[in-house]
Design a protein around this motif. Structure first.
Motif, PDB file in Angstrom:
ATOM      1  N   PHE A 139      -2.724   2.192   6.561  1.00  0.00           N
ATOM      2  CA  PHE A 139      -3.916   1.552   7.105  1.00  0.00           C
ATOM      3  C   PHE A 139      -4.016   1.921   8.571  1.00  0.00           C
ATOM      4  O   PHE A 139      -3.131   1.600   9.365  1.00  0.00           O
ATOM      5  CB  PHE A 139      -3.824   0.035   6.935  1.00  0.00           C
ATOM      6  CG  PHE A 139      -5.082  -0.679   7.292  1.00  0.00           C
ATOM      7  CD1 PHE A 139      -6.191  -0.635   6.460  1.00  0.00           C
ATOM      8  CD2 PHE A 139      -5.167  -1.410   8.459  1.00  0.00           C
ATOM      9  CE1 PHE A 139      -7.357  -1.304   6.783  1.00  0.00           C
ATOM     10  CE2 PHE A 139      -6.318  -2.091   8.798  1.00  0.00           C
ATOM     11  CZ  PHE A 139      -7.418  -2.034   7.951  1.00  0.00           C
ATOM     12  N   ILE A 140      -5.072   2.636   8.943  1.00  0.00           N
ATOM     13  CA  ILE A 140      -5.230   3.105  10.318  1.00  0.00           C
ATOM     14  C   ILE A 140      -6.672   2.886  10.765  1.00  0.00           C
ATOM     15  O   ILE A 140      -7.601   3.338  10.108  1.00  0.00           O
ATOM     16  CB  ILE A 140      -4.877   4.605  10.435  1.00  0.00           C
ATOM     17  CG1 ILE A 140      -3.416   4.824  10.039  1.00  0.00           C
ATOM     18  CG2 ILE A 140      -5.146   5.123  11.834  1.00  0.00           C
ATOM     19  CD1 ILE A 140      -2.999   6.277  10.009  1.00  0.00           C
ATOM     20  N   ASN A 141      -6.840   2.215  11.879  1.00  0.00           N
ATOM     21  CA  ASN A 141      -8.161   2.001  12.476  1.00  0.00           C
ATOM     22  C   ASN A 141      -9.200   1.477  11.488  1.00  0.00           C
ATOM     23  O   ASN A 141     -10.325   1.964  11.435  1.00  0.00           O
ATOM     24  CB  ASN A 141      -8.668   3.294  13.127  1.00  0.00           C
ATOM     25  CG  ASN A 141      -7.797   3.749  14.273  1.00  0.00           C
ATOM     26  OD1 ASN A 141      -7.244   2.922  14.995  1.00  0.00           O
ATOM     27  ND2 ASN A 141      -7.658   5.045  14.436  1.00  0.00           N
ATOM     28  N   GLY A 142      -8.808   0.515  10.676  1.00  0.00           N
ATOM     29  CA  GLY A 142      -9.751  -0.125   9.766  1.00  0.00           C
ATOM     30  C   GLY A 142     -10.041   0.640   8.489  1.00  0.00           C
ATOM     31  O   GLY A 142     -10.904   0.239   7.717  1.00  0.00           O
ATOM     32  N   GLN A 143      -9.323   1.734   8.253  1.00  0.00           N
ATOM     33  CA  GLN A 143      -9.517   2.507   7.025  1.00  0.00           C
ATOM     34  C   GLN A 143      -8.162   2.830   6.405  1.00  0.00           C
ATOM     35  O   GLN A 143      -7.130   2.786   7.068  1.00  0.00           O
ATOM     36  CB  GLN A 143     -10.246   3.814   7.308  1.00  0.00           C
ATOM     37  CG  GLN A 143     -11.693   3.629   7.696  1.00  0.00           C
ATOM     38  CD  GLN A 143     -12.388   4.967   7.842  1.00  0.00           C
ATOM     39  OE1 GLN A 143     -11.949   5.814   8.598  1.00  0.00           O
ATOM     40  NE2 GLN A 143     -13.465   5.142   7.106  1.00  0.00           N
ATOM     41  N   TRP A 144      -8.187   3.182   5.135  1.00  0.00           N
ATOM     42  CA  TRP A 144      -6.989   3.572   4.405  1.00  0.00           C
ATOM     43  C   TRP A 144      -6.910   5.088   4.362  1.00  0.00           C
ATOM     44  O   TRP A 144      -7.832   5.754   3.910  1.00  0.00           O
ATOM     45  CB  TRP A 144      -7.014   2.990   2.996  1.00  0.00           C
ATOM     46  CG  TRP A 144      -6.881   1.509   3.033  1.00  0.00           C
ATOM     47  CD1 TRP A 144      -7.881   0.590   3.028  1.00  0.00           C
ATOM     48  CD2 TRP A 144      -5.668   0.775   3.150  1.00  0.00           C
ATOM     49  NE1 TRP A 144      -7.358  -0.676   3.122  1.00  0.00           N
ATOM     50  CE2 TRP A 144      -6.004  -0.588   3.192  1.00  0.00           C
ATOM     51  CE3 TRP A 144      -4.321   1.139   3.198  1.00  0.00           C
ATOM     52  CZ2 TRP A 144      -5.040  -1.581   3.291  1.00  0.00           C
ATOM     53  CZ3 TRP A 144      -3.367   0.141   3.292  1.00  0.00           C
ATOM     54  CH2 TRP A 144      -3.730  -1.207   3.341  1.00  0.00           C
ATOM     55  N   HIS A 147      -9.111  -0.386  -0.207  1.00  0.00           N
ATOM     56  CA  HIS A 147      -7.688  -0.203  -0.470  1.00  0.00           C
ATOM     57  C   HIS A 147      -7.422   0.245  -1.916  1.00  0.00           C
ATOM     58  O   HIS A 147      -6.640   1.169  -2.138  1.00  0.00           O
ATOM     59  CB  HIS A 147      -6.946  -1.507  -0.158  1.00  0.00           C
ATOM     60  CG  HIS A 147      -5.481  -1.422  -0.381  1.00  0.00           C
ATOM     61  ND1 HIS A 147      -4.792  -2.387  -1.056  1.00  0.00           N
ATOM     62  CD2 HIS A 147      -4.575  -0.483  -0.017  1.00  0.00           C
ATOM     63  CE1 HIS A 147      -3.517  -2.045  -1.105  1.00  0.00           C
ATOM     64  NE2 HIS A 147      -3.358  -0.902  -0.477  1.00  0.00           N
ATOM     65  N   ALA A 148      -8.051  -0.390  -2.881  1.00  0.00           N
ATOM     66  CA  ALA A 148      -7.815  -0.047  -4.287  1.00  0.00           C
ATOM     67  C   ALA A 148      -8.178   1.409  -4.586  1.00  0.00           C
ATOM     68  O   ALA A 148      -7.498   2.081  -5.367  1.00  0.00           O
ATOM     69  CB  ALA A 148      -8.593  -0.990  -5.206  1.00  0.00           C
ATOM     70  N   GLU A 149      -9.235   1.903  -3.962  1.00  0.00           N
ATOM     71  CA  GLU A 149      -9.634   3.300  -4.175  1.00  0.00           C
ATOM     72  C   GLU A 149      -8.597   4.253  -3.574  1.00  0.00           C
ATOM     73  O   GLU A 149      -8.277   5.280  -4.170  1.00  0.00           O
ATOM     74  CB  GLU A 149     -11.005   3.563  -3.576  1.00  0.00           C
ATOM     75  CG  GLU A 149     -12.120   2.881  -4.331  1.00  0.00           C
ATOM     76  CD  GLU A 149     -13.478   3.097  -3.709  1.00  0.00           C
ATOM     77  OE1 GLU A 149     -13.588   3.828  -2.694  1.00  0.00           O
ATOM     78  OE2 GLU A 149     -14.453   2.545  -4.235  1.00  0.00           O
ATOM     79  N   ALA A 150      -8.073   3.913  -2.418  1.00  0.00           N
ATOM     80  CA  ALA A 150      -7.037   4.743  -1.792  1.00  0.00           C
ATOM     81  C   ALA A 150      -5.792   4.783  -2.656  1.00  0.00           C
ATOM     82  O   ALA A 150      -5.206   5.850  -2.872  1.00  0.00           O
ATOM     83  CB  ALA A 150      -6.704   4.202  -0.403  1.00  0.00           C
ATOM     84  N   GLU A 182       5.013   4.955  -6.229  1.00  0.00           N
ATOM     85  CA  GLU A 182       5.501   4.130  -5.127  1.00  0.00           C
ATOM     86  C   GLU A 182       4.780   2.797  -5.176  1.00  0.00           C
ATOM     87  O   GLU A 182       3.656   2.714  -5.665  1.00  0.00           O
ATOM     88  CB  GLU A 182       5.226   4.806  -3.783  1.00  0.00           C
ATOM     89  CG  GLU A 182       6.024   6.062  -3.588  1.00  0.00           C
ATOM     90  CD  GLU A 182       5.913   6.588  -2.174  1.00  0.00           C
ATOM     91  OE1 GLU A 182       5.393   5.875  -1.299  1.00  0.00           O
ATOM     92  OE2 GLU A 182       6.363   7.712  -1.954  1.00  0.00           O
ATOM     93  N   PRO A 183       5.409   1.757  -4.635  1.00  0.00           N
ATOM     94  CA  PRO A 183       4.687   0.483  -4.587  1.00  0.00           C
ATOM     95  C   PRO A 183       3.471   0.621  -3.684  1.00  0.00           C
ATOM     96  O   PRO A 183       3.496   1.389  -2.724  1.00  0.00           O
ATOM     97  CB  PRO A 183       5.711  -0.482  -3.992  1.00  0.00           C
ATOM     98  CG  PRO A 183       6.768   0.358  -3.391  1.00  0.00           C
ATOM     99  CD  PRO A 183       6.719   1.700  -4.048  1.00  0.00           C
ATOM    100  N   PRO A 184       2.401  -0.093  -3.993  1.00  0.00           N
ATOM    101  CA  PRO A 184       1.192  -0.017  -3.153  1.00  0.00           C
ATOM    102  C   PRO A 184       1.474  -0.437  -1.723  1.00  0.00           C
ATOM    103  O   PRO A 184       2.336  -1.274  -1.470  1.00  0.00           O
ATOM    104  CB  PRO A 184       0.226  -0.995  -3.815  1.00  0.00           C
ATOM    105  CG  PRO A 184       0.747  -1.204  -5.186  1.00  0.00           C
ATOM    106  CD  PRO A 184       2.240  -0.991  -5.111  1.00  0.00           C
ATOM    107  N   ALA A 185       0.741   0.134  -0.800  1.00  0.00           N
ATOM    108  CA  ALA A 185       0.828  -0.290   0.598  1.00  0.00           C
ATOM    109  C   ALA A 185       0.303  -1.716   0.682  1.00  0.00           C
ATOM    110  O   ALA A 185      -0.649  -2.081  -0.011  1.00  0.00           O
ATOM    111  CB  ALA A 185       0.003   0.642   1.481  1.00  0.00           C
TER     112      ALA A 185
END
Length: 68
Positions: A13-18, A36-39, A55-58
């Motif tokens: 998560f960087i500057n309000g975006q994934w 987030h789900a789309e990323a 990997e586990p989700p961020a």
């Protein structure tokens, strides 16, 4: 180019975006998402394509106030 770095897929998560960061064969690519789900779905597809373990989700970022 990220020579010597193994193939990998990361979500941050960087500057309000994934940001989904994909390293494949020493080359770096990235894709930005607002949701987030789309990323996470894109990252999982890339891991599958590259034959990498899942990997586990961020962790989603909390909005507003302090944690108690």
């Amino acid at each position: 180019m990220v020579a010597g770095e193994p193939d990998s897929v990361r979500v941050k998560f960087i500057n309000g975006q994934w940001l989904v960061r994909v390293v494949e064969g020493g080359r770096l690519a990235h894709q930005l998402f607002n949701i987030h789900a789309e990323a996470e779905a894109f990252a999982e597809e890339e891991r599958h394509r590259l034959g990498l373990p899942g990997e586990p989700p961020a962790a989603p970022k909390r909005r507003g106030g302090r944690r108690r």
